[in-house]
Write a protein that holds these residues in place. Structure first.
Motif, PDB file in Angstrom:
ATOM      1  N   HIS A 114       0.776  -1.226   0.000  1.00 22.46           N
ATOM      2  CA  HIS A 114       0.000   0.000   0.000  1.00 22.46           C
ATOM      3  C   HIS A 114       0.814   1.286   0.000  1.00 22.46           C
ATOM      4  O   HIS A 114       0.246   2.380   0.081  1.00 22.46           O
ATOM      5  N   SER A 115       2.139   1.189  -0.095  1.00 20.22           N
ATOM      6  CA  SER A 115       2.949   2.402  -0.021  1.00 20.22           C
ATOM      7  C   SER A 115       4.264   2.221  -0.763  1.00 20.22           C
ATOM      8  O   SER A 115       4.805   1.110  -0.853  1.00 20.22           O
ATOM      9  N   TYR A 116       4.756   3.337  -1.305  1.00 14.15           N
ATOM     10  CA  TYR A 116       6.115   3.349  -1.859  1.00 14.15           C
ATOM     11  C   TYR A 116       7.144   3.602  -0.763  1.00 14.15           C
ATOM     12  O   TYR A 116       8.328   3.358  -0.946  1.00 14.15           O
ATOM     13  N   PHE A 117       6.684   4.110   0.379  1.00 12.01           N
ATOM     14  CA  PHE A 117       7.581   4.469   1.472  1.00 12.01           C
ATOM     15  C   PHE A 117       7.624   3.337   2.485  1.00 12.01           C
ATOM     16  O   PHE A 117       7.075   3.434   3.586  1.00 12.01           O
ATOM     17  N   MET A 185     -13.858  -2.477  -4.204  1.00 11.50           N
ATOM     18  CA  MET A 185     -12.699  -3.284  -3.826  1.00 11.50           C
ATOM     19  C   MET A 185     -11.373  -2.735  -4.355  1.00 11.50           C
ATOM     20  O   MET A 185     -10.339  -3.343  -4.123  1.00 11.50           O
ATOM     21  N   THR A 186     -11.412  -1.595  -5.061  1.00 12.10           N
ATOM     22  CA  THR A 186     -10.190  -1.142  -5.730  1.00 12.10           C
ATOM     23  C   THR A 186      -9.808   0.305  -5.427  1.00 12.10           C
ATOM     24  O   THR A 186      -8.826   0.798  -5.967  1.00 12.10           O
ATOM     25  N   GLY A 187     -10.543   0.968  -4.556  1.00 13.90           N
ATOM     26  CA  GLY A 187     -10.248   2.372  -4.276  1.00 13.90           C
ATOM     27  C   GLY A 187      -8.960   2.597  -3.506  1.00 13.90           C
ATOM     28  O   GLY A 187      -8.375   3.677  -3.568  1.00 13.90           O
ATOM     29  N   MET A 188      -8.526   1.559  -2.783  1.00 13.91           N
ATOM     30  CA  MET A 188      -7.275   1.622  -2.023  1.00 13.91           C
ATOM     31  C   MET A 188      -6.456   0.372  -2.298  1.00 13.91           C
ATOM     32  O   MET A 188      -7.039  -0.711  -2.494  1.00 13.91           O
ATOM     33  N   PRO A 189      -5.146   0.510  -2.377  1.00 13.58           N
ATOM     34  CA  PRO A 189      -4.331   1.685  -2.038  1.00 13.58           C
ATOM     35  C   PRO A 189      -4.137   2.673  -3.184  1.00 13.58           C
ATOM     36  O   PRO A 189      -3.281   3.549  -3.107  1.00 13.58           O
ATOM     37  N   GLU A 190      -4.936   2.551  -4.226  1.00 16.55           N
ATOM     38  CA  GLU A 190      -4.735   3.369  -5.425  1.00 16.55           C
ATOM     39  C   GLU A 190      -4.700   4.860  -5.114  1.00 16.55           C
ATOM     40  O   GLU A 190      -3.797   5.582  -5.555  1.00 16.55           O
ATOM     41  N   ALA A 191      -5.675   5.328  -4.334  1.00 16.92           N
ATOM     42  CA  ALA A 191      -5.753   6.760  -4.034  1.00 16.92           C
ATOM     43  C   ALA A 191      -4.543   7.232  -3.231  1.00 16.92           C
ATOM     44  O   ALA A 191      -3.998   8.312  -3.484  1.00 16.92           O
ATOM     45  N   ALA A 192      -4.118   6.433  -2.274  1.00 18.56           N
ATOM     46  CA  ALA A 192      -2.968   6.824  -1.449  1.00 18.56           C
ATOM     47  C   ALA A 192      -1.673   6.826  -2.249  1.00 18.56           C
ATOM     48  O   ALA A 192      -0.811   7.693  -2.066  1.00 18.56           O
TER      49      ALA A 192
END
Length: 246
Positions: A114-117, A185-192
């Motif tokens: 869920h994150s690049y960091f 089912m697809t809104g996250m982690p796309e938005a973040a």
């Protein structure tokens, strides 16, 4: 002019009317995206298109490589993301065929990258995610829906569930108590991830079924597919209006 990328969900694995100039099979530090990034002209504007689930539809929501998808779009030159999502309606005002431009979301998923960091950070990085959607981009979608004459809600809370199964009636009641209006089912982690990459991001959600327990009948995939087929005509028209207005 802003370079827009459209992420197509269920029912939008290809953007009919896109005059494709180039298809990029990009590699990213996070693996391969779901599909090639298509670059071309749509509604008189240059636009990028990516099928979230692949083309044909082959990646379940919890198996989508969201990090690769967003990275590839940024790499290809995207500055703003118009995300199309098929959802279930929790709020009674949001029946099948209704559109919602959500202003908030709650993430109920688990186990997704869920994150690049995440690794080897110096220092640890936190993003401000108070308002998960770009307000200026939301307003563009709202203005387009007004002209389109579609039934829509200009606010809503998107509940993102893990999938790929649909929810139980008890789960939907819980989401309703939490204040959620639509479920997908697809809104996250796309938005973040878009926020981490400093990409404007907004969601155009199409309600394709009443959520579990919100109708007298069980959820029918045949009815969902029918709603997708009918709704995607207006989705494409709405997206075209956003692009023409830029």
């Amino acid at each position: 002019m802003t370079v827009y990328a459209i992420i197509g969900g269920s029912g939008l694995t290809r953007l009919e009317g896109l005059q494709i100039r180039q298809s990029l099979a990009l590699d990213t530090p996070y693996g391969a995206p779901s599909a090639e990034v298509q670059i071309g002209e749509y509604a008189g504007s240059e636009v990028l298109f990516l099928a979230r689930h692949g083309h044909p539809h082959r990646f379940a929501p919890h198996r989508v490589n969201y990090r690769a998808n967003l990275w590839a779009l940024k790499q290809a030159g995207a500055e703003a993301i118009l995300a199309v999502n098929a959802v279930g309606g929790i709020n009674g005002a949001m029946g099948t065929g209704h559109f919602c431009v959500p202003h908030q979301l709650i993430d109920y998923t688990s186990g997704r990258e869920h994150s690049y960091f995440a690794d080897d950070l110096e220092p640890v990085t936190h993003i401000d995610f108070t308002y998960p959607y770009s307000e200026s981009l939301r307003q563009r979608l709202i203005a387009a829906l007004v002209v389109e004459g579609a039934g829509f809600s200009d606010r809503g809370v998107y509940a993102c569930m893990q999938g790929p199964r649909l929810e139980t009636a008890a789960e939907i009641l819980r989401l309703e108590r939490d204040g959620c209006d639509i479920v997908g089912m697809t809104g996250m982690p796309e938005a973040a991830l878009a926020r981490e990459l400093q990409l404007d991001y907004a969601c155009l959600a199409l309600v394709v079924n009443p959520a579990a327990g919100k109708s007298a009948s069980v959820i029918s995939m045949t009815e969902i597919e029918r709603a997708l087929g009918e709704g995607m005509v207006r989705v494409r028209s709405t997206l075209a209006r956003v692009l023409r207005a830029d």
